[in-house]
Design a protein around this motif. Structure first.
Motif, PDB file in Angstrom:
ATOM      1  N   ALA A 116       0.835  -1.203   0.000  1.00  0.00           N
ATOM      2  CA  ALA A 116       0.000   0.000   0.000  1.00  0.00           C
ATOM      3  C   ALA A 116       0.870   1.252   0.000  1.00  0.00           C
ATOM      4  N   ALA A 117       1.981   1.208   0.711  1.00  0.00           N
ATOM      5  CA  ALA A 117       2.886   2.366   0.774  1.00  0.00           C
ATOM      6  C   ALA A 117       3.471   2.689  -0.597  1.00  0.00           C
ATOM      7  N   LEU A 118       3.762   1.664  -1.385  1.00  0.00           N
ATOM      8  CA  LEU A 118       4.345   1.884  -2.709  1.00  0.00           C
ATOM      9  C   LEU A 118       3.404   2.635  -3.645  1.00  0.00           C
ATOM     10  N   LEU A 119       2.107   2.543  -3.388  1.00  0.00           N
ATOM     11  CA  LEU A 119       1.105   3.177  -4.245  1.00  0.00           C
ATOM     12  C   LEU A 119       0.531   4.455  -3.639  1.00  0.00           C
ATOM     13  N   ALA A 120       1.022   4.880  -2.482  1.00  0.00           N
ATOM     14  CA  ALA A 120       0.376   5.967  -1.742  1.00  0.00           C
ATOM     15  C   ALA A 120       1.212   7.236  -1.643  1.00  0.00           C
ATOM     16  N   ALA A 121       1.945   7.585  -2.685  1.00  0.00           N
ATOM     17  CA  ALA A 121       2.802   8.775  -2.616  1.00  0.00           C
ATOM     18  C   ALA A 121       2.000  10.036  -2.314  1.00  0.00           C
ATOM     19  N   ASP A 122       0.876  10.225  -2.992  1.00  0.00           N
ATOM     20  CA  ASP A 122       0.065  11.426  -2.751  1.00  0.00           C
ATOM     21  C   ASP A 122      -0.542  11.417  -1.357  1.00  0.00           C
ATOM     22  N   GLY A 123      -1.001  10.265  -0.916  1.00  0.00           N
ATOM     23  CA  GLY A 123      -1.573  10.154   0.433  1.00  0.00           C
ATOM     24  C   GLY A 123      -0.535  10.396   1.517  1.00  0.00           C
ATOM     25  N   VAL A 124       0.670   9.890   1.306  1.00  0.00           N
ATOM     26  CA  VAL A 124       1.750  10.113   2.278  1.00  0.00           C
ATOM     27  C   VAL A 124       2.107  11.592   2.326  1.00  0.00           C
TER      28      VAL A 124
END
Length: 180
Positions: A96-104
């Motif tokens: 999930a972290a690999l796909l969540a750049a904008d959310g992070v």
């Protein structure tokens, strides 16, 4: 402006936005290492408060001194942002972290907006951009394996179907020859 040199102090507080790039190695909720690439853009929004907390003194001839407080400001913000980013990533599982750049990035921005340290220094974070979150090379290969195996299986299935079709065609030809 006019000032009385023996009793006056001159301060040169930079008001322009500063952009600081970062590359950090961090771990996710399931203890997998990722690399975070991005930038932080900030500015001094309250120069009076910043001047009270940091040394922005200037020489009488107008030149700015090379002071430690001003040069360490970007480093302090970088470290604070790194701590907020770590908190954001440690709540996400690896994939999930690999796909969540904008959310992070949004989470880091929110955490920085709530930061007491930045408000005390008179700093405003304009933007936090996470360009990418990348897996380590070994983890990336492991993530690629299922997709690669699926492609190879489709190729094997196509070859199997083609051979079966050829065998079936040969059988029909032999039956036709026997029938005649």
């Amino acid at each position: 402006f006019w000032y009385f040199a023996p009793t006056s102090s001159l301060l040169a507080v930079p008001l322009s936005a500063t952009e600081t790039p970062f590359v950090w190695r961090m771990t996710t909720a399931d203890h997998q290492e990722v690399q975070l690439h991005g930038t932080i853009t900030f500015r001094i929004a309250d120069p009076e408060r910043a001047a009270q907390r940091l040394d922005f003194s200037a020489a009488a001839d107008g030149s700015v001194r090379d002071d430690e407080d001003g040069s360490r400001l970007a480093q302090q913000i970088d470290l604070l942002t790194q701590a907020k980013a770590r908190a954001e990533l440690q709540r996400l599982p690896f994939e999930a972290a690999l796909l969540a750049a904008d959310g992070v990035a949004a989470g880091i921005r929110k955490r920085l907006a709530e930061s007491h340290t930045l408000s005390e220094l008179g700093i405003e974070v304009i933007e936090v951009v996470v360009i990418s979150i990348k897996a380590t090379p070994d983890a990336a290969r492991a993530l690629e394996a299922p997709a690669r195996e699926a492609v190879l299986k489709r190729a094997d299935d196509a070859l199997y179907e083609r051979r079966n079709a050829a065998i079936e065609q040969e059988r029909r030809i032999k039956e036709s020859e026997l029938a005649t």
